[in-house]
Design a protein around this motif. Sequence first.
Motif: not given
Length: 366
Positions: A206-214
């Motif tokens: 989830x953190x990766x998706x949020x940081x990548x603005x997915x």
Amino acid sequence: MATTSNRGFFDRAGAIEPPESRVQPERPSERKAEDRSEPRRARTSMGSMAAYMERESESVRELDALRERFDGASATKFIDPRLVAPSEWANRHEDAFATAAFSAFREEIQSAGGNIQPVRIRRIPAARLGEKPANAELSPGKYSESVQPLYEIVYGHRRHRACLELGLPLLAQIDEEMNEQTLFTLMERENRGRQDLSAWEQGVMYTRALSKRLFPTRRALAASIGLAEGTVSKAVSLAELPDAVIAAFASPLDIQFRFAADLNKALQIDPDGVLSRAKSLAQVQDKARRGDAERQDGQQVLAALTAPKDATSPDALEERKLVASGKVIAKIRLDRAGRTKITLMLPLVAGQEEKLDQALKALKFI
């Protein structure tokens, strides 16, 4: 005048035998006993033709429904698992492939000669072909310059990993095109419904998706994957814990959702103490991996990390016994504060105190 196509239709309709030509008139008593759950039969040629047309229309509707359901679906086929790589959103930690459960799963795949349930993959966009696979570390040593992946995993990481390690062909369903949000959502829902991801693994994803603005917000992410926003927030808070705290656990997979509140509270009240205890715990876990100490489970680590700041009698996290001539002569403990305590089980005799003093000095303890 009827056209040729219409003539064929009416010919078929005219061939229908009118029901009254072969059915005797009903008596009132028989009509009462009739099963009302069945549709009434047509009594005329026109009625028979109408019933025929209704059945034909129903068949067309069923075919349309099936066509809509399977439109765009891709067939499955066997491919070389080396041509498939984890995507940027891969959510399995390497520890997940080092468990007894995965070993048993891999043996099952081997006995079956491959995966029976297909994995789902998408073709890597042409603009990215030739790049190093995202998250290739999830399959160490399995990728080389001579074999460039052509596909990314949507879901089925465990099945892919098993076939990759066993050198078996991979049964896969291939999507030629799929956007990032669709891949992320399908992967998350599928994995959560199968072998449960750990809370920490979910948080990292989830953190990766949020940081990548997915996804623009946690709320939007939660809505996409069908989870409560609070659950997503808990998972993210675990993924954002300091590295030292994560290292205190034998594996990040030991970290549970319910640890989030206690760990974050302890870090707010006594950050230095938590990090100090985490460092000592990490040393214990390293010794446990070498077989020199007992592994601390998730609950034990949580209790140690969240111990009150003014605790005066911390429980031992590690204890070793020194045995001589079949008797325990001393116990060595490492407490939550990282201090080593030696307890002698027998009284010292003359000359032994001096030898103990010399031994401790030699170890540079004092």
